[in-house]
Scaffold this active site. Structure first.
Site, PDB file in Angstrom:
ATOM      1  N   PHE A  94      13.152  -9.904  -3.406  1.00 30.29           N
ATOM      2  CA  PHE A  94      13.839  -9.037  -2.454  1.00 30.29           C
ATOM      3  C   PHE A  94      15.330  -9.389  -2.465  1.00 30.29           C
ATOM      4  CE2 PHE A  94       9.624  -8.166  -1.190  1.00 30.29           C
ATOM      5  CZ  PHE A  94       9.604  -7.086  -0.319  1.00 30.29           C
TER       6      PHE A  94
ATOM      7  N   PHE B  36      -5.798  -7.112  -0.775  1.00 33.22           N
ATOM      8  CA  PHE B  36      -5.355  -8.133   0.174  1.00 33.22           C
ATOM      9  C   PHE B  36      -5.191  -9.496  -0.514  1.00 33.22           C
ATOM     10  CE2 PHE B  36      -7.215  -5.018   3.267  1.00 33.22           C
ATOM     11  CZ  PHE B  36      -6.006  -4.658   3.824  1.00 33.22           C
TER      12      PHE B  36
ATOM     13  N   TRP C  67      10.754  -3.932  -8.907  1.00 33.30           N
ATOM     14  CA  TRP C  67      11.033  -2.853  -7.954  1.00 33.30           C
ATOM     15  C   TRP C  67      12.357  -2.192  -8.307  1.00 33.30           C
ATOM     16  CZ3 TRP C  67      14.450  -0.669  -4.690  1.00 33.30           C
ATOM     17  CH2 TRP C  67      13.965   0.243  -3.749  1.00 33.30           C
TER      18      TRP C  67
ATOM     19  N   THR D  98       2.708  -2.945  -6.639  1.00 34.56           N
ATOM     20  CA  THR D  98       3.999  -2.841  -7.320  1.00 34.56           C
ATOM     21  C   THR D  98       4.079  -3.826  -8.474  1.00 34.56           C
ATOM     22  OG1 THR D  98       5.001  -2.209  -5.211  1.00 34.56           O
ATOM     23  CG2 THR D  98       6.492  -2.882  -6.958  1.00 34.56           C
TER      24      THR D  98
ATOM     25  N   ARG E 102      -6.664   0.900  -7.651  1.00 34.32           N
ATOM     26  CA  ARG E 102      -7.578   1.527  -6.703  1.00 34.32           C
ATOM     27  C   ARG E 102      -6.928   2.782  -6.120  1.00 34.32           C
ATOM     28  NH1 ARG E 102      -7.378  -2.653  -2.623  1.00 34.32           N
ATOM     29  NH2 ARG E 102      -5.310  -2.872  -3.544  1.00 34.32           N
TER      30      ARG E 102
ATOM     31  N   LYS F 148       0.541   2.369   6.088  1.00 38.51           N
ATOM     32  CA  LYS F 148       1.345   2.213   4.881  1.00 38.51           C
ATOM     33  C   LYS F 148       2.270   3.392   4.604  1.00 38.51           C
ATOM     34  CE  LYS F 148      -1.711  -0.868   2.261  1.00 38.51           C
ATOM     35  NZ  LYS F 148      -2.449  -1.040   1.000  1.00 38.51           N
TER      36      LYS F 148
ATOM     37  N   LYS G 132       1.636  -6.239  -4.131  1.00 36.48           N
ATOM     38  CA  LYS G 132       0.627  -6.495  -5.170  1.00 36.48           C
ATOM     39  C   LYS G 132       0.508  -5.320  -6.145  1.00 36.48           C
ATOM     40  CE  LYS G 132      -3.603  -6.739  -3.708  1.00 36.48           C
ATOM     41  NZ  LYS G 132      -2.997  -6.723  -2.361  1.00 36.48           N
TER      42      LYS G 132
ATOM     43  N   ALA H  44     -10.273  -4.580   0.750  1.00 39.33           N
ATOM     44  CA  ALA H  44     -11.028  -5.807   0.487  1.00 39.33           C
ATOM     45  C   ALA H  44     -11.314  -6.603   1.745  1.00 39.33           C
ATOM     46  CB  ALA H  44     -10.276  -6.689  -0.510  1.00 39.33           C
TER      47      ALA H  44
END
Length: 557
Positions: free
Chosen positions: A381, A301, A410, A73, A94, A105, A71, A273
């Site tokens: 991906f 989230f 990405w 990214t 955030r 993470k 999200k 969240a």
């Protein structure tokens, strides 16, 4: 394949003054934190036009899985892409919490060519905002105990102190403690506990306040304890709002950094969240909308948590409303929602993908209930196959009535999200949002919970003890009836069961606890087994984070 930190270190950082100039911030409005980070002066922000002129794009996602969704990214990639196609965009993110950085993470600043830099500083301490919030929170807690110690002039009932201390780290041992042990000079012995900083009411106030004056007024309304006859005692009663405002003054100024592609990024306010409202600060978002034509922000989230709270809490409180919502999905995550094991995700499986589409479909239906146009961003991906992408795009278009755009930000940065940027601009130009909250403010508190449970989670019912129901009624009678509710539950499922992937129905939402956040302006409803102080996993990310011989940091993803 290079790691995120290797890509970030290879990027050429521009002086932050150059980034500020792109959105009209003069050098004398910056409080520099080195060469590449600055805070924006509050007097400059106060002098900006009152009305926000730019478009607001909210990026949210399907229910998270261990396969990853991306999200943040995608938020960065979309903002970069909007600038790439000639629009003027700023991203509002955030701030990462040290809890997940060292817990799960290992980093939270985007990824690949779509990340914000300098990523080590952003992930580790940054400008000290969370430390300031932690200190302010714990000063208030200390003032409450201090009043109790010095003769208890406010008649505080030690059994009814409801304000908890916080720490910006995952530490399950601190969830329930006994404080004040030992000699009488150590204070009253009582049961207490810690939350993680991002779940604190101070963090919520920080994120929802319009300015320092509003912040101090909200702090003064915090209910910290009760007397034996249940009279509320507030932070104003212990003379806390002034000193907390001093601690938070500098922190309340939004932080300006840059993406790898050189786009301006405002990072300000807390995540999580699942146990908090999970949005960046109102100050940062409104500032972005005054400085750019497009402001791209995120909510934590899945859309059942972050997006719902963005709409029903942040937008209701601030008057903001999104023009477009982007729901991020990955082929990998949808296959997991369809029952596929993580170890098998590199294998093509169109049937598992189709089974998992129920999760995405429900999020699309839910977001549409707020009257905002939706587009799906497929975070690509390398193992995704043409057949899987085609099945996903076809189903989203034909079954759910929206477009799904493949994004390769990405790997390719702004160019990789160009199609998503053009889709967002097109939708915003052709479909006018008719924003509305999910429930009216005059609905009873328990009914607000039931509305979210049935309309968003698809639960059949909500259960709560008689004591919880009475507490909600008492708060309504005390003047808090119009507050929205902030549901704390697992992020991994629409239900309260973290193992229920996909789109479960017919389940029950069990309320375990309710907490009043009178200063923030909402009621927290804790459901299932969710904890407001997380724990570390068996092998935390901290095990791989270290300093190399040359002093550089290794192991942050």
């Amino acid at each position: 394949m290079p790691t995120d930190i290797e890509i970030a270190r290879a990027a050429e950082l521009k002086p932050i003054q150059q980034i500020a100039a792109k959105i009209g911030i003069p050098e004398d409005a910056l409080h520099l934190h080195g060469k590449h980070i600055a805070k924006i002066d509050d007097r400059f922000i106060a002098g900006l036009p009152k009305k926000q002129g730019g478009k607001l794009v909210l990026v949210t996602a399907i229910s998270p899985t261990p396969a990853g969704e991306g999200k943040t990214t995608t938020t960065v990639g979309l903002g970069d892409a909007l600038n790439h196609i000639g629009e003027k965009a700023v991203m509002c993110l955030r701030e990462p919490s040290l809890g997940p950085v060292f817990g799960v993470k290992g980093g939270a600043a985007g990824g690949g060519r779509a990340q914000v830099i300098p990523m080590e500083q952003i992930n580790l301490h940054f400008t000290g905002d969370f430390h300031a919030i932690t200190s302010a929170n714990n000063l208030l807690a200390a003032l409450v105990d201090n009043s109790l110690y010095w003769g208890n002039p406010l008649n505080i009932d030690p059994r009814r102190i409801v304000f908890r201390r916080v720490l910006d780290m995952n530490d399950r041992t601190l969830r329930s403690i006994v404080s004040g042990c030992g000699a009488p000079t150590n204070g009253y012995t009582r049961e207490a506990g810690f939350d993680i900083t991002v779940a604190s009411e101070i963090m919520a106030i920080f994120c929802l306040a319009n300015d320092l004056k509003d912040l101090e007024e909200r702090i003064g309304r915090i209910v910290v304890a009760y007397t034996p006859d249940r009279k509320p005692i507030t932070a104003r009663d212990v003379d806390a709002q002034g000193s907390l405002g001093v601690l938070l003054r500098d922190a309340l100024r939004p932080n300006l950094v840059q993406s790898i592609d050189g786009s301006p990024v405002l990072i300000h306010g807390g995540p999580f969240a699942n146990i908090a409202h999970g949005c960046n600060s109102v100050i940062a978002t409104t500032t972005g909308m005054k400085l750019a034509d497009w402001t791209v922000t995120e909510a934590g989230f899945g859309a059942d948590l972050g997006a719902e709270k963005f709409m029903d809490i942040k937008c209701r409180s601030s008057g903001l409303s999104p023009d477009v919502v982007v729901i991020v999905a990955t082929v990998r995550a949808l296959k997991m929602h369809g029952g596929m094991a993580k170890s098998d995700l590199k294998t093509e499986n169109v049937e598992a993908l189709k089974a998992g589409l129920a999760n995405l479909g429900r999020h699309i239906e839910n977001v549409k209930k707020f009257g905002v146009p939706v587009v799906v961003g497929i975070n690509h991906f390398v193992a995704d196959t043409d057949a899987e992408i085609e099945a996903l795009q076809s189903a989203v278009r034909n079954e759910f009535g929206v477009e799904a755009v493949v994004c390769r930000h990405w790997a390719d940065g702004a160019r990789g999200a160009e199609d998503l940027a053009r889709a967002v601009v097109k939708i915003a130009g052709e479909e006018k949002a008719d924003f509305r909250c999910l429930y009216p403010e005059d609905m009873p508190l328990l009914q607000k919970v039931e509305t979210i449970a049935k309309e968003i989670y698809r639960a059949d019912k909500v259960t709560a003890s008689a004591a919880i129901k009475k507490q909600l009624k008492d708060w309504e009678e005390a003047g808090y009836a119009k507050f929205p509710v902030c549901i704390a539950k697992t992020q991994n499922s629409f239900s309260a069961d973290p193992t229920a992937f996909g789109a479960p129905t017919g389940h029950t939402l069990p309320i375990r606890e309710v907490r009043l956040s009178a200063g923030a302006g909402f009621v927290v409803v804790v459901c299932g087994e969710i904890m407001t102080m997380p724990g570390l996993p068996k092998v935390p990310a901290s095990a791989n984070i270290r300093l190399l011989e040359d002093g550089t940091i290794d192991g942050i993803a």
